[in-house]
Design an enzyme around this catalytic site. Sequence first.
Site, PDB file in Angstrom:
ATOM      1  N   ILE A  27     -13.686   1.312  -1.604  1.00 30.78           N
ATOM      2  CA  ILE A  27     -15.008   1.710  -1.557  1.00 30.78           C
ATOM      3  C   ILE A  27     -15.208   3.068  -0.394  1.00 30.78           C
ATOM      4  O   ILE A  27     -14.716   2.722   0.647  1.00 30.78           O
ATOM      5  CB  ILE A  27     -15.818   0.277  -0.938  1.00 30.78           C
ATOM      6  CG1 ILE A  27     -15.603  -0.842  -1.923  1.00 30.78           C
ATOM      7  CG2 ILE A  27     -17.316   0.719  -0.987  1.00 30.78           C
ATOM      8  CD1 ILE A  27     -16.133  -2.003  -1.287  1.00 30.78           C
ATOM      9  N   ASP A  68     -10.283  -9.966  10.887  1.00 31.39           N
ATOM     10  CA  ASP A  68     -10.290  -8.697   9.787  1.00 31.39           C
ATOM     11  C   ASP A  68     -11.593  -8.384   9.946  1.00 31.39           C
ATOM     12  O   ASP A  68     -11.810  -6.931   9.893  1.00 31.39           O
ATOM     13  CB  ASP A  68      -9.656  -9.305   8.567  1.00 31.39           C
ATOM     14  CG  ASP A  68      -9.614  -8.040   7.476  1.00 31.39           C
ATOM     15  OD1 ASP A  68      -8.751  -7.215   7.678  1.00 31.39           O
ATOM     16  OD2 ASP A  68     -10.707  -7.916   6.729  1.00 31.39           O
ATOM     17  N   GLY A  84      -2.722 -15.111  -4.468  1.00 30.39           N
ATOM     18  CA  GLY A  84      -2.128 -14.269  -3.755  1.00 30.39           C
ATOM     19  C   GLY A  84      -3.258 -13.484  -2.882  1.00 30.39           C
ATOM     20  O   GLY A  84      -3.297 -12.493  -2.352  1.00 30.39           O
ATOM     21  N   VAL A  99       1.011  -1.187  -0.157  1.00 32.67           N
ATOM     22  CA  VAL A  99      -0.309   0.010   0.040  1.00 32.67           C
ATOM     23  C   VAL A  99       0.830   1.378  -0.034  1.00 32.67           C
ATOM     24  O   VAL A  99       0.524   2.187  -0.780  1.00 32.67           O
ATOM     25  CB  VAL A  99      -0.994  -0.067   1.062  1.00 32.67           C
ATOM     26  CG1 VAL A  99      -1.747   1.219   1.113  1.00 32.67           C
ATOM     27  CG2 VAL A  99      -1.859  -1.296   1.111  1.00 32.67           C
ATOM     28  N   LYS A 105     -13.481  -4.461  11.315  1.00 28.95           N
ATOM     29  CA  LYS A 105     -13.981  -3.444  10.312  1.00 28.95           C
ATOM     30  C   LYS A 105     -15.707  -3.325  10.871  1.00 28.95           C
ATOM     31  O   LYS A 105     -16.032  -2.103  10.728  1.00 28.95           O
ATOM     32  CB  LYS A 105     -14.118  -4.201   8.998  1.00 28.95           C
ATOM     33  CG  LYS A 105     -12.582  -4.071   8.487  1.00 28.95           C
ATOM     34  CD  LYS A 105     -12.583  -4.876   7.106  1.00 28.95           C
ATOM     35  CE  LYS A 105     -10.952  -4.774   6.506  1.00 28.95           C
ATOM     36  NZ  LYS A 105     -11.110  -5.564   5.119  1.00 28.95           N
ATOM     37  N   ARG A 128      11.435  -0.634   7.538  1.00 27.27           N
ATOM     38  CA  ARG A 128      12.203  -1.386   8.585  1.00 27.27           C
ATOM     39  C   ARG A 128      13.543  -1.717   7.776  1.00 27.27           C
ATOM     40  O   ARG A 128      14.465  -2.126   8.495  1.00 27.27           O
ATOM     41  CB  ARG A 128      11.331  -2.404   8.763  1.00 27.27           C
ATOM     42  CG  ARG A 128      10.343  -2.433  10.205  1.00 27.27           C
ATOM     43  CD  ARG A 128       9.682  -3.672  10.263  1.00 27.27           C
ATOM     44  NE  ARG A 128       9.011  -4.096   9.306  1.00 27.27           N
ATOM     45  CZ  ARG A 128       8.233  -5.265   9.506  1.00 27.27           C
ATOM     46  NH1 ARG A 128       7.878  -6.025  10.577  1.00 27.27           N
ATOM     47  NH2 ARG A 128       7.393  -5.820   8.458  1.00 27.27           N
TER      48      ARG A 128
END
Length: 430
Positions: free
Chosen positions: A138, A203, A189, A17, A207, A48
């Site tokens: 979105i 996850d 992936g 990202v 959200k 890092r």
Amino acid sequence: MMRTRPLKVALLGCGVVGSEVARIMTTHADDLTARIGAPVELAGVAVRRPSKVREGIDPALVTTDATALVKRGDIDVVVEVIGGIEPARTLITTAFEHGASVVSANKALLAQDGAALHAAAEEHGRDLYYEAAVAGAIPLIRPLRESLAGDKINRVMGIVNGTTNFILDKMDSTGAGYQEALDEATALGYAEADPTADVEGFDAAAKAAILAGIAFHTRVRLDDVYREGMAEVTASDFASAKEMGCTIKLLAICERAADGGSVTARVHPAMIPLSHPLASVRGAYNAVFVESDAAGQLMFYGPGAGGSPTASAVLGDLVAVCRNRLSGATGPGESAYAALPVSPMGDVVTRYHISLDVADKPGVLAQVATVFAEHGVSIDTVRQQGKDGEASLVVVTHRASDASLTGTVEALRKLDTVRGVASIMRVEGE
């Protein structure tokens, strides 16, 4: 009038990202300048592994000292895309203390400590924006807290994890088993080497906490969200769903109680009718269905993850925060005035699909029906198939509370004629 002094941006993290954020800032620099009213300059990138080659990024901007970067004092906006709780939490609060606003994509941190981060932003008169934390590209958070600010939202239900939707869609369309579909998602992936956060619902639960807080003007933390993974979903469940004219999705559901006095937030697999808009969401796409008093039913759809889609949401926030910076204003902060209690899962009312393995002999159905009646759970339909002394009994209920259904199942397990409970799944979207 266009300001000539650039707004300086510090980027924390330069992975999938972060690298896309840096690329768009560079390639769309002129457009961003025109939209904001001032140039934006990438002033530093905290990573890092500084030795890694990062195409399009001046090596002189790269540092391993993220703390020093956010403390510089000349930074206008910090973009945090490193994820996790620490050091992200400390870096964000330090950024506020040293005069910077923050754009974040960190769903886990916001779900756990959103209230404290909002308080820190307000204390220092800075912005905290996080559109990218919930549904990738979105636009969802801004419509909920701005476009629908004058409305009363009653329910937010959606597919907010692309990995799980890909797996379930593959199981539905090809008849593949869970592990086979997961292996394909990993090869393509869509799934991480360790898919636990996705397939176990962590996850999506983070959200859901963020969405519930915004929708209901109530503080909802990750611990308030009921969570159930999807590893137990089988091909047989999909076969049963198809017989009912349904499919199966991992849903995040946030809803206001009928009396308006409480809210619930939950994540779990559920059957939904093929006629529902969410049933047609395929592959790794996300979609969120919003129900409100005045606007009615709205659906937001698009890619929910990936470098470019998530970077798009980050850049949208960056533009908004930079505009606020130029005008000396701040955007919407936390709205938790309603302070509604979050009800436990036992209070949730919905329909259920229960598959039982039973003895194939007279009186079994009557025994099962009696147990449902004793626990106040009304039966909608029953289907029984038997062979060689064993049978499968599928019961679909009318709406019942989770607590009453739990009591029903416990009682069913005690019947000599019930060999086992093959599956229990909620039915949503009706």
